[in-house]
Design an enzyme around this catalytic site. Structure first.
Site, PDB file in Angstrom:
ATOM      1  N   GLY A   6      -5.191  -7.426   7.155  1.00  0.00           N
ATOM      2  CA  GLY A   6      -4.625  -6.501   6.171  1.00  0.00           C
ATOM      3  C   GLY A   6      -4.063  -5.286   6.882  1.00  0.00           C
ATOM      4  O   GLY A   6      -4.632  -4.806   7.872  1.00  0.00           O
ATOM      5  N   ALA A   7      -2.927  -4.788   6.386  1.00  0.00           N
ATOM      6  CA  ALA A   7      -2.213  -3.727   7.101  1.00  0.00           C
ATOM      7  C   ALA A   7      -1.893  -2.546   6.193  1.00  0.00           C
ATOM      8  O   ALA A   7      -0.889  -1.876   6.366  1.00  0.00           O
ATOM      9  CB  ALA A   7      -0.941  -4.284   7.724  1.00  0.00           C
ATOM     10  N   GLY A   8      -2.752  -2.280   5.214  1.00  0.00           N
ATOM     11  CA  GLY A   8      -2.617  -1.056   4.428  1.00  0.00           C
ATOM     12  C   GLY A   8      -3.299   0.080   5.172  1.00  0.00           C
ATOM     13  O   GLY A   8      -3.574  -0.015   6.371  1.00  0.00           O
ATOM     14  N   GLY A   9      -3.605   1.143   4.459  1.00  0.00           N
ATOM     15  CA  GLY A   9      -4.170   2.328   5.090  1.00  0.00           C
ATOM     16  C   GLY A   9      -5.424   2.047   5.898  1.00  0.00           C
ATOM     17  O   GLY A   9      -5.553   2.494   7.041  1.00  0.00           O
ATOM     18  N   ALA A  10      -6.359   1.276   5.335  1.00  0.00           N
ATOM     19  CA  ALA A  10      -7.625   1.023   6.028  1.00  0.00           C
ATOM     20  C   ALA A  10      -7.418   0.159   7.264  1.00  0.00           C
ATOM     21  O   ALA A  10      -7.985   0.422   8.331  1.00  0.00           O
ATOM     22  CB  ALA A  10      -8.625   0.359   5.075  1.00  0.00           C
TER      23      ALA A  10
ATOM     24  N   ASP B 100      -8.288 -11.319  -1.442  1.00  0.00           N
ATOM     25  CA  ASP B 100      -8.517 -12.422  -0.492  1.00  0.00           C
ATOM     26  C   ASP B 100      -9.725 -12.181   0.420  1.00  0.00           C
ATOM     27  O   ASP B 100     -10.532 -13.074   0.650  1.00  0.00           O
ATOM     28  CB  ASP B 100      -7.272 -12.642   0.379  1.00  0.00           C
ATOM     29  CG  ASP B 100      -6.026 -12.932  -0.454  1.00  0.00           C
ATOM     30  OD1 ASP B 100      -6.176 -13.317  -1.628  1.00  0.00           O
ATOM     31  OD2 ASP B 100      -4.914 -12.772   0.073  1.00  0.00           O
TER      32      ASP B 100
ATOM     33  N   GLN C 294     -12.300   0.348 -12.313  1.00  0.00           N
ATOM     34  CA  GLN C 294     -11.711   1.562 -12.852  1.00  0.00           C
ATOM     35  C   GLN C 294     -10.432   1.248 -13.628  1.00  0.00           C
ATOM     36  O   GLN C 294      -9.526   0.609 -13.105  1.00  0.00           O
ATOM     37  CB  GLN C 294     -11.371   2.527 -11.724  1.00  0.00           C
ATOM     38  CG  GLN C 294     -10.737   3.814 -12.230  1.00  0.00           C
ATOM     39  CD  GLN C 294     -10.832   4.912 -11.199  1.00  0.00           C
ATOM     40  OE1 GLN C 294      -9.974   5.026 -10.331  1.00  0.00           O
ATOM     41  NE2 GLN C 294     -11.878   5.707 -11.273  1.00  0.00           N
TER      42      GLN C 294
ATOM     43  N   HIS D 158      -7.417   3.053 -15.106  1.00  0.00           N
ATOM     44  CA  HIS D 158      -6.753   4.355 -14.996  1.00  0.00           C
ATOM     45  C   HIS D 158      -6.187   4.721 -16.358  1.00  0.00           C
ATOM     46  O   HIS D 158      -5.538   3.910 -17.000  1.00  0.00           O
ATOM     47  CB  HIS D 158      -5.642   4.280 -13.943  1.00  0.00           C
ATOM     48  CG  HIS D 158      -5.180   5.620 -13.476  1.00  0.00           C
ATOM     49  ND1 HIS D 158      -4.458   6.466 -14.284  1.00  0.00           N
ATOM     50  CD2 HIS D 158      -5.353   6.273 -12.302  1.00  0.00           C
ATOM     51  CE1 HIS D 158      -4.204   7.588 -13.612  1.00  0.00           C
ATOM     52  NE2 HIS D 158      -4.736   7.497 -12.407  1.00  0.00           N
TER      53      HIS D 158
ATOM     54  N   ARG E 241     -12.049   9.578 -14.858  1.00  0.00           N
ATOM     55  CA  ARG E 241     -11.096   8.594 -15.370  1.00  0.00           C
ATOM     56  C   ARG E 241     -11.672   7.682 -16.442  1.00  0.00           C
ATOM     57  O   ARG E 241     -10.996   7.340 -17.405  1.00  0.00           O
ATOM     58  CB  ARG E 241     -10.561   7.743 -14.215  1.00  0.00           C
ATOM     59  CG  ARG E 241      -9.633   8.533 -13.335  1.00  0.00           C
ATOM     60  CD  ARG E 241      -9.156   7.752 -12.142  1.00  0.00           C
ATOM     61  NE  ARG E 241      -8.196   8.564 -11.391  1.00  0.00           N
ATOM     62  CZ  ARG E 241      -7.662   8.208 -10.243  1.00  0.00           C
ATOM     63  NH1 ARG E 241      -7.985   7.054  -9.691  1.00  0.00           N
ATOM     64  NH2 ARG E 241      -6.800   8.993  -9.634  1.00  0.00           N
TER      65      ARG E 241
ATOM     66  N   GLU F 175     -10.541  -0.646  -0.069  1.00  0.00           N
ATOM     67  CA  GLU F 175     -10.884  -1.067  -1.423  1.00  0.00           C
ATOM     68  C   GLU F 175     -11.638  -2.390  -1.449  1.00  0.00           C
ATOM     69  O   GLU F 175     -12.456  -2.635  -2.338  1.00  0.00           O
ATOM     70  CB  GLU F 175      -9.636  -1.168  -2.314  1.00  0.00           C
ATOM     71  CG  GLU F 175     -10.016  -1.408  -3.777  1.00  0.00           C
ATOM     72  CD  GLU F 175      -8.845  -1.407  -4.743  1.00  0.00           C
ATOM     73  OE1 GLU F 175      -7.775  -0.894  -4.394  1.00  0.00           O
ATOM     74  OE2 GLU F 175      -9.019  -1.928  -5.861  1.00  0.00           O
TER      75      GLU F 175
ATOM     76  N   LEU G 142      -8.057   7.254  -0.867  1.00  0.00           N
ATOM     77  CA  LEU G 142      -7.325   7.396   0.390  1.00  0.00           C
ATOM     78  C   LEU G 142      -8.224   7.897   1.531  1.00  0.00           C
ATOM     79  O   LEU G 142      -8.150   7.364   2.634  1.00  0.00           O
ATOM     80  CB  LEU G 142      -6.084   8.278   0.204  1.00  0.00           C
ATOM     81  CG  LEU G 142      -5.012   7.696  -0.736  1.00  0.00           C
ATOM     82  CD1 LEU G 142      -3.793   8.620  -0.815  1.00  0.00           C
ATOM     83  CD2 LEU G 142      -4.572   6.309  -0.288  1.00  0.00           C
TER      84      LEU G 142
END
Lengths: 298, 609
Positions: free
Chosen positions: B10-14, B214, B233, B235, B281, B370, B387
């Site tokens: 995975g190549a998101g923020g984390a 996944d 959650q 929103h 929320r 996440e 984030l």
């Protein structure tokens, strides 16, 4: 070329019923029989729908480019026609997803966020570069022609080879550089609001490559950095946090043979940018910076 | 076969942060992702990053707010690691050039967010995630970290000892989407899962189409429990037609919610007399749906979010992106009219069980972001806390995998600490139904040689793909859609027993249907039919575990509301829900929450705003 027609709205309840009746079936023969009957039902429904679609004004017609290098019948590029029931607010991406999930699961396109931020689904829609997810069907003339972005190698259907675009992006040292970070622990660099505002639009690029695809120069000169990469260089060159020495280096990069001077100010990139980045202006400004910079050394 | 010290999935923020940290700690790190990094859904995050940066603020206050927001289901060691680590990580992002919004004096701006006792949310307009993702990808390019993009990770190469706690992960198996090639990726020091959310379990979600959980499903089938999955959650401000997110920043800047009668219902109907629109929320989402259910919704579906009074200048300066989203996806002009909004699935608080270093109970396997559950969000995540989780825990896991010493972890994983089995009897049959599993154990002697474990995993993956391609059967899309519909109908903001039971039955029916699933696109070139079919299997496992937890937990805590018992029941339920795959027969159990922090114990208090 295949012409396909929508199924009835009752389709979903029909499938649920199929699901239920299939649960107790364990034997292969029984399953086979059910499959055959389901196929018959589907065929019948499609025939009925063909008639209905012809009369139905709320159905849109998509002509979608198809190509697959290894599948017989798709090796020669062709257009397939899909009839999709129109719903309010429907985008080109919604229509493509409907066509894929309902008629032909091999229909292939990149997409992810559905909200114009991942930059995956730039396509050639009715002859211009668009993000499929933010292009409303209601604003397009029918039949809607959907093709892969021009001036790139087609991998399959609407998917293009992105490697060249990424290489150009990487060629401008697309990362923040500075020689002086603040000393204090947990101390940020200062940046004026004006300077942040100056680079703001340039930082909105989502790497969709619509601009590169629209650019005549990039089409003729494969080594031309292209609008997106030059915009990336602009984003850093104009960032006051980087400092003058780094800016020198950046100007050298964009002044190279296949850099800013190739741009002929046709504004096609600016016109197609889905994030409204004034690409041509940014390129022009870098040209002016480069000239100023060169004069300094006279 | 490919080989690296640390493989990040995975190549998101984390994922990006983990790879950078692993490399900085001396490891050869590589990223394997089904999307090119800049396509990751971190880019869609709008609001901001909570960090106690200023003199008048403290990490202790941030931790207190987070524990309270979590409805005391967060684990204090993880929450404190988050709050202590966030300031440094935010400044690191700034030093990497991230274009934060600024104050007059040139320092980064902070704004108020729901559930926070101090305006500590740093941001870049209403496009914070986009700026963060790109700033980090730029660092990955700078450092020359290898990225295998558009490689879909299918499975983990894990040994098959009886107890998951004894197993080891030696790598992953991935499918090259462009060519159809299947390859093993050997990880010498660790595999870090950073696969993001699982919002595609629902049909009205702010999540991307690629957010199919996944990593959670893979780890689950390999033996790692899913933790607190029922806490989802919703929103409160998503656009009704598409689920596109309208940032909490709108309310942070002063946006107001109105019902059809023009009442400012958060106050006028007493949902949150102090915080109003900026209540947590879950509180706002329930308030909106209650308004709609009681006949005060607009078109019986949504409420209005009005920001006109903020003035054009402020809106353009801080929320410009919102104007574009409302215009492009709902046809609403936020400058001249209120925007229609309703609750939508947004975030999964639960995920792969980890400790505060990101480690799972399987040796060499980590999870962050996440997809993980450390747990920092407990029963409800505060806005602006996702984030910082990516960067704080991404870094911790990256460093730990590369061999840095982070000290002894305080959170136990797997069945190594105190735990209890659930005494809930499910009426529906659960789990595999005797179908084939790509992660099924072979039986016989336990194989521990890394090469053999990896090549066996590759062979299973090849056989699985071949089977999906060869057989004739139904398309996955209708199965996926059936699951999404039942989840949205029955496992939503308001939950009750009959609906939850129905959902479990529907999921089981979908599992049965999935046994007949087949890929009709015969091509090995960019076969998205195949990728989506594999993803749908992951959605099935997640939907089931989520619903199991929701059905058993008869209380109202954070985002999880139960009609039968509308109070928080600390006596019975101050504990984490755990679901283990148990080789195809899902098993429900519980482990205690850790409320003891470094210097204090977070005593559960009434969560009112």
């Amino acid at each position: 070329m295949s012409t396909q027609v929508p199924e009835q709205p009752e389709e979903s309840t029909e499938s649920a019923a199929e699901t239920e009746t299939q649960i107790p079936s364990k034997g292969d023969a029984r399953r086979e029989e059910k499959r055959r009957r389901a196929a018959e039902r589907r065929a019948q429904k499609q025939a009925e729908e063909a008639e209905r679609a012809a009369a139905d004004e709320d159905t849109i017609e998509l002509k979608v480019f198809r190509y697959d290098p290894e599948v017989e019948g798709k090796q020669e590029p062709r257009f397939d026609t899909f009839h999709v029931p129109f719903t309010k607010g429907m985008t080109v991406l919604d229509a493509l997803m409907y066509a894929r999930d309902t008629y032909d699961s091999s229909l292939t396109f990149r997409h992810s966020c559905r909200q114009a931020i991942c930059g995956s689904d730039a396509m050639f829609v009715n002859g211009s570069q668009k993000l499929a997810c933010k292009t409303q069907i209601s604003e397009l003339q029918e039949p809607i022609r959907v093709e892969p972005l021009p001036h790139a190698e087609v991998t399959k259907d609407l998917v293009i080879e992105m490697e060249h675009f990424y290489e150009q992006m990487h060629a401008v040292e697309p990362y923040f550089q500075t020689n002086e970070l603040p000393d204090g622990e947990l101390e940020e660099q200062r940046q004026s609001r004006e300077n942040r505002e100056k680079i703001k639009m340039s930082t909105r690029c989502i790497w969709c490559s619509a601009c590169m695809s629209s650019c005549n120069i990039a089409a003729g000169d494969n080594e031309y950095l292209g609008p997106a990469a030059i915009n990336k260089a602009y984003r850093f060159a104009m960032d006051e946090r980087e400092g003058e020495d780094i800016k020198q280096k950046r100007l050298e990069i964009i002044e190279q043979e296949h850099g800013v001077w190739r741009c002929q100010t046709q504004f096609s990139c600016t016109e197609v940018c889905p994030k409204d980045i004034p690409l041509t202006e940014h390129i022009q400004e870098l040209k002016r910076e480069a000239v100023k910079n060169n004069l300094k050394f006279w | 076969m490919h080989e690296h010290d640390v493989i990040v999935v995975g190549a998101g923020g984390a994922g990006l942060r983990a790879a950078i940290a692993a490399q900085e700690a001396g490891a050869d790190a590589a990223i394997v992702s089904k999307l090119h990094p800049v396509r990751s859904h971190t880019g869609a995050a709008e609001g901001g990053i909570n960090a106690a940066l200023r003199e008048a603020d403290s990490w202790e206050d941030h931790a207190y707010d987070t524990m309270k927001g979590s409805d005391y289901l967060g684990d204090a060691p993880a929450v404190e690691a988050l709050c202590k680590g966030s300031p440094e990580e935010v400044i690191t992002l700034e030093h990497w050039g991230m274009p934060f919004s600024r104050e007059e004096d040139g320092r980064v701006s902070q704004r108020p967010f729901g559930g926070l006792s101090f305006p500590r949310t740093t941001y870049a307009g209403a496009e914070t995630g986009h700026q963060m993702l790109h700033a980090m990808y730029e660092q990955v390019v700078k450092r020359g970290i290898t990225v295998y993009d558009e490689w879909h990770v299918m499975d983990l190469a894990v040994t098959d000892e009886e107890d998951p706690e004894d197993r080891t992960c030696y790598g992953v198996v991935a499918y090259d989407i462009a060519s159809g090639e299947i390859s093993g990726f050997r990880a010498n020091d660790g595999v870090i899962l950073a696969t993001g959310g699982m919002g595609q379990v629902y049909d009205h979600t702010t999540n991307a189409v690629a957010n199919t959980g996944d990593g959670v499903a893979m780890a689950y089938r390999a033996g790692v429990p899913m933790e607190d999955m029922e806490f989802i959650q919703f929103h409160p401000t998503t656009l009704p037609s598409t689920g596109v997110l309208i940032s909490e920043g709108v309310r942070g800047e002063g946006g107001i919610l109105y019902n059809a009668e023009g009442e400012r219902f958060m106050f006028e109907h007493g949902y949150a007399n102090n915080a109003g629109e900026l209540a947590s929320r879950d509180v706002v989402s329930r308030a909106e749906l209650t308004e709609v259910n009681e006949g005060r919704g607009i078109e019986d579906e949504y409420v209005h979010l009005d920001m006109r009074h903020l003035g054009e200048e402020r809106i353009i300066d801080r929320l410009e992106n919102i104007l574009h989203l409302a215009e492009d996806f709902e046809g609403a002009d936020g400058l001249t009219e209120p925007m229609p909004v309703k609750p939508g699935q947004h975030y999964g608080m639960g995920g792969v069980e980890t400790n505060e270093h990101g480690e799972t109970c399987i040796s060499g396997l980590y999870a962050v972001g996440e997809c993980a559950c450390a747990s920092v969000h407990g029963a409800n995540r505060l806005g602006g806390n996702a984030l910082p989780e990516l960067i704080v825990f991404g870094k911790r896991a990256g460093r730990h995998a590369a061999g840095d010493d982070l000290g002894e972890a305080e959170i136990p994983t797997g069945k190594t600490g105190e735990y209890e089995m659930a005494d809930y009897e499910f009426e529906t049959e659960l789990g595999e139904l005797g179908g084939t599993s790509p992660a099924a154990a072979d039986g016989g002697a336990v194989v521990t040689d890394p090469e053999t474990v990896l090549s066996a995993a590759v062979q299973r993956a090849e056989a699985y793909v071949e089977e999906l391609m060869d057989r004739r059967g139904r398309n996955h899309a209708e199965i996926r859609s059936a699951v999404q519909k039942t989840m949205t109908q029955h496992v939503n903001v308001f939950r009750e027993e009959p609906g939850l039971k129905q959902a479990l039955e529907d999921i089981q029916e979908a599992r049965e249907a999935y046994k007949d699933v087949a890929v009709s696109d015969p091509s090995r070139t960019y076969n998205t039919d195949l990728i989506h079919t594999m993803e749908t299997r992951n959605l099935l496992d997640i939907a089931e575990a989520l619903t199991m937890g929701a059905l058993a937990r008869k209380e109202f805590r954070g985002a999880h509301w139960r009609k039968e018992n509308q109070i928080r029941d600390d006596e019975e339920w101050l504990k984490h829900t755990m679901v283990s795959w148990n080789d195809g027969e899902p098993e429900l159990w519980y482990k205690p929450v850790i409320l003891e922090g470094e210097n204090k114990t977070y005593e559960p208090k009434v969560r009112s705003y």
